[in-house]
Scaffold this motif. Structure first.
Motif, mmCIF file in Angstrom:
data_model
loop_
_atom_site.group_PDB
_atom_site.id
_atom_site.type_symbol
_atom_site.label_atom_id
_atom_site.label_comp_id
_atom_site.label_asym_id
_atom_site.label_seq_id
_atom_site.Cartn_x
_atom_site.Cartn_y
_atom_site.Cartn_z
ATOM 1 N N UNK A 1 0.840 -1.203 0.000
ATOM 2 C CA UNK A 1 0.000 0.000 0.000
ATOM 3 C C UNK A 1 0.876 1.253 0.000
ATOM 4 N N UNK A 2 1.894 1.220 -0.863
ATOM 5 C CA UNK A 2 2.857 2.307 -0.899
ATOM 6 C C UNK A 2 2.313 3.569 -1.541
ATOM 7 N N UNK A 3 1.186 3.455 -2.237
ATOM 8 C CA UNK A 3 0.549 4.613 -2.860
ATOM 9 C C UNK A 3 -0.904 4.651 -2.394
ATOM 10 N N UNK A 4 -1.386 5.841 -2.048
ATOM 11 C CA UNK A 4 -2.761 5.994 -1.554
ATOM 12 C C UNK A 4 -3.430 7.166 -2.263
ATOM 13 N N UNK A 5 -4.712 7.028 -2.501
ATOM 14 C CA UNK A 5 -5.480 8.110 -3.116
ATOM 15 C C UNK A 5 -5.867 9.122 -2.038
ATOM 16 N N UNK A 6 -5.724 10.405 -2.394
ATOM 17 C CA UNK A 6 -6.032 11.484 -1.471
ATOM 18 C C UNK A 6 -6.883 12.521 -2.196
ATOM 19 N N UNK A 7 -7.914 12.996 -1.554
ATOM 20 C CA UNK A 7 -8.726 14.055 -2.125
ATOM 21 C C UNK A 7 -7.980 15.380 -2.000
ATOM 22 N N UNK A 8 -7.767 16.026 -3.127
ATOM 23 C CA UNK A 8 -7.028 17.291 -3.118
ATOM 24 C C UNK A 8 -7.941 18.485 -3.344
#
Length: 782
Positions: free
Chosen positions: A324-331
């Motif tokens: 899980x080295x990359x995660x989606x984030x709301x910007x």
């Protein structure tokens, strides 16, 4: 994710007045639990509008500021009120800045002032960009291919790595403040921090250097491609790192034991490096194989290898997905993008993204942070009195332990005399290489047989007395000796451990043989480090990145856990993945590629003109020049005598200048080519244009700014005939300059360490030596 109250820096408040890539320093502290409050002007800082944009949001800004809060204090009194409740201030600074005044008004506050070249010295007013810093730190002179112009590396590696050094220095200074109640004003020069954390010319070097320091390299760029060769295959390229004899034996067997490489001399690095037949033979052997096939077969034969991946491939590897080295984030409302999810695990749990990038809010309402630390007694160094068992090897291990030693800890380098650290080797078979002497100064040496029951029992007793245990073996190595995380915690609940691995401690690649060059290949960087328009001109062979910066992030983990121990009384573990460190330095590109793959449009900024490398007077002399904005463009034109460009309607804006890049660059090159690099840079800097001469490593100690700030000092070792330069203090602060004790021989202090740490009588120590549980160097009294 772990409860925020259990993160190491819970209760620590950091005020962040940095911009651009340097904001990553406070972000790292925030991932470890600190409350980070970003201070900006009322209209928002300029970096909110820089870099690739997604729906009006800067992906670069988001990457460096995830999880923070942001405020625009209405006046100086509001800022003072905010600082009155803070523990750390990290700020962009320069001559005439208010850092010293803020530190005076808030005597318990640690103020970390970060500037391009430091707050004093002849270059104090100079401006810098990442390219300028590459030039003046010695890195640019080693990047590129022989007979070619040097090559500016991709991204902002100097700034990104310097951010980790800034975070480490901030925490060390905060520990000192906890010990004696006094704040500090810490003057950090990116010139020094970037040099130390990216690839220091006077520090520990990679094992393939065979003990030869970088300052002894030839003046031009060397053809280093044979060290970590990149080989074409059926569907791309792979990189090999065949260094140890056992690795060569695996390669030889894999190739079918060809007769021309059958002699014992082929087990020596220099034989293989000098051969003109070996790489072509491997190329023929790989020609029909795919990257995946080569990786699988290499692993089966114990050969370190990695496919060269594009960045979008790197984030989709089984390893990155599993961890899980990359995660989606709301910007922005309804708009999300993928970002690298931190670089460090605490107690086996990822300390990653803690929230979106901040929106501006009023300064009031933050309240006072609640924390209660019980610090060790006052001392003149942050880590004085702490005991460290340093099992680290090569670069990451050397740097981690050496930093802790410089901060006052008693660091004992633990080795097995039969299998010493590979960094000790040198081409001339000297007992101590210069790079080892530089990288392991201020440590003591303990040689212990951890394969024997008696050695394990003795080590257990040492662990019970230690404060910190450092290692960077392949994951599972310590567990195989009977010292997994649970066992170490049972022996000593106050113990802080730190480990670093190429791909992290878990996941399908965790047991892969990993070296920095392989990580650069599999993390998507090696394919980017090429000359424009020449996709196979791979040029990252000399750099040691990301080893030094991975060590700094591990150090940040250690210091943070020591701070938590002052609050909770218990230790903990920090684990660093070098591949994830590297992805973090390409975070905005990861986000942009992910968004583009989903069909969303990315607005890329028009690059400033010129941004690049220009020849200077003399052979292979160069200067980096940067025009960041219209003001720099005007100053550049006036300085080099091309005022007509300012009224040329074809050069009226950045897009037009980009279209005329060739004409402009020829004009700049004509001017720089008539002047020595330092003179050209100084003239441009006097006009406010960031510029820097390309310095070689051997030239760094004599550079005016380094001499003025005392960046380097002379060191000696009793087993080395010549004096050599090492870095002095990592920043200017109230902390004393680190000691300069020679690096230890294998087992040099074995008897003394076990006697002092465990209170053993002489007869018992003699028995341990006689039984070869510990070894001592010849002539040492037991």
């Amino acid at each position: 994710m772990a409860d925020v109250t259990d993160l190491p820096l819970a209760g620590v408040r950091v005020v962040d007045r940095t911009t651009g890539a340097m904001a990553a320093a406070a972000r790292l502290l925030g991932e470890l639990g600190a409350e980070v409050i970003r201070v900006e002007p009322a209209a928002g800082s300029a970096d909110r509008r820089a870099g690739p944009m997604l729906h009006g949001v800067s992906l670069s800004f988001a990457a460096a500021n995830l999880g923070k809060r942001a405020t625009a204090p209405r006046d100086a009194a509001a800022l003072d009120a905010l600082l009155g409740d803070a523990h750390l201030l990290i700020e962009d600074a320069g001559p005439g800045g208010d850092g010293a005044a803020l530190a005076a008004r808030h005597p318990r506050l640690v103020v970390v002032s970060v500037s391009p070249f430091g707050l004093d010295g002849p270059w104090a007013a100079w401006q810098a960009t990442d390219g300028v810093l590459h030039a003046v730190t010695g890195g640019l002179s080693r990047s590129g291919l022989p007979g070619r112009a040097p090559l500016l590396p991709p991204g902002e590696l100097v700034l990104e790595t310097a951010a980790a050094q800034v975070a480490a220095l901030a925490l060390a200074s905060f520990i000192q403040r906890l010990r004696d109640g006094r704040g500090d004003h810490v003057d950090v020069a990116l010139l020094e921090a970037g040099m130390a954390a990216l690839d220091p010319g006077f520090g520990v070097a990679g094992s393939a250097q065979s003990g030869v320091p970088l300052w002894k390299m030839s003046r031009g760029r060397m053809d280093e491609r044979f060290r970590y060769p990149i080989i074409p295959c059926a569907d791309g390229f792979v990189r090999l790192c065949v260094l140890a004899p056992r690795q060569w034996r695996g390669m030889f067997a894999w190739m079918g034991e060809p007769a021309e490489f059958a002699g014992p001399e082929w087990e020596k690095l220099q034989t293989r490096f000098r051969s003109k037949e070996l790489i072509p033979a491997i190329t023929r052997f790989f020609a029909s194989k795919t990257r995946g096939e080569i990786e699988r077969e290499a692993e089966a034969h114990g050969v370190p290898a990695a496919a060269l991946l594009d960045l979008h491939e790197a984030v989709e590897t089984p390893q990155m997905v599993a961890r899980h080295a990359v995660a989606r984030v709301e910007i922005a409302p309804g708009i999300a993008a993928p970002f690298p999810n931190g670089t460090i695990e605490i107690d086996g749990v990822r300390a990653g993204i803690r929230g979106p990038a901040p929106v501006l809010a009023e300064a009031e309402g933050f309240g006072a942070p609640a924390a209660d630390w019980i610090a060790p007694p006052a001392a003149d160094r942050p880590l004085a009195g702490l005991k460290v068992l340093d099992m680290g090897i090569i670069v990451v291990g050397a740097e981690t332990g050496r930093f802790l030693a410089d901060m006052g800890a008693e660091v004992v380098k633990v080795e097995n005399g039969a299998f010493p650290d590979g960094q000790r080797q040198s081409r001339d078979d000297a007992p101590v290489s210069i790079t080892f002497a530089a990288g392991h100064r201020n440590k003591r040496g303990l040689s212990i047989d951890l394969r024997s029951d008696a050695g394990k029992a003795l080590f257990e007793r040492l662990v019970a007395e230690a404060d910190v245990l450092c290692s960077n073996f392949k994951p599972g190595t310590l567990a195989s000796l009977g010292f997994d995380a649970a066992r170490l915690a049972a022996i000593n609940p106050r113990l802080v451990t730190v480990d670093s691995a190429a791909y992290g401690p878990t996941g399908p690649w965790s047991r892969r043989l990993g070296y920095g060059p392989l990580v650069r290949a599999s993390a998507g960087l090696a394919k980017r480090w090429t000359y424009p328009g020449e996709p196979d001109s791979f040029s990252d062979g000399v750099t040691v990145y990301p080893d030094h910066v991975a060590a700094r992030i591990g150090i940040v983990g250690v210091l943070a856990l020591l701070i938590r121990r002052m609050r909770t009384g218990r230790g903990g573990s920090a684990s660093v993945s070098q591949a994830e460190v590297m992805l973090g330095h390409m975070a905005a590109d990861v986000a942009a590629l992910g968004a583009a793959a989903e069909g969303r449009s990315i607005d890329w900024p028009i690059p400033p003109v010129p941004w690049g490398l220009f020849p200077a007077a003399g052979e292979d002399e160069w200067v980096v020049v940067t025009a960041r904005d219209d003001a720099d463009w005007r100053a550049l034109c006036e300085t080099i005598g091309h005022e007509e460009w300012l009224v040329d309607p074809t050069l009226g804006d950045a897009a037009a200048r980009d279209a005329e890049r060739g004409r402009i660059e020829r004009g700049v090159a004509a001017w720089t080519g008539e002047r020595p690099a330092l003179d050209a840079a100084a003239a441009l800097q006097a006009a406010g244009v960031p510029a820097g001469p390309m310095l070689r490593v051997v030239e760094l100690p004599a550079a005016p700014q380094h001499r003025a700030r005392g960046t380097f000092r002379e060191a000696r070792h009793p087993l080395i005939d010549v004096a050599f330069a090492v870095e002095a203090a990592p920043a200017l602060s109230r902390l004393p300059v680190p000691d300069q004790r020679p690096a230890p021989r294998v087992g040099e202090d074995s008897a003394a360490v076990v006697a002092e740490w465990l209170g053993l009588p002489g007869a018992e120590v003699d028995a341990l030596v006689a039984a070869r549980v510990i070894d001592t160097v010849k002539g040492e009294a037991a």
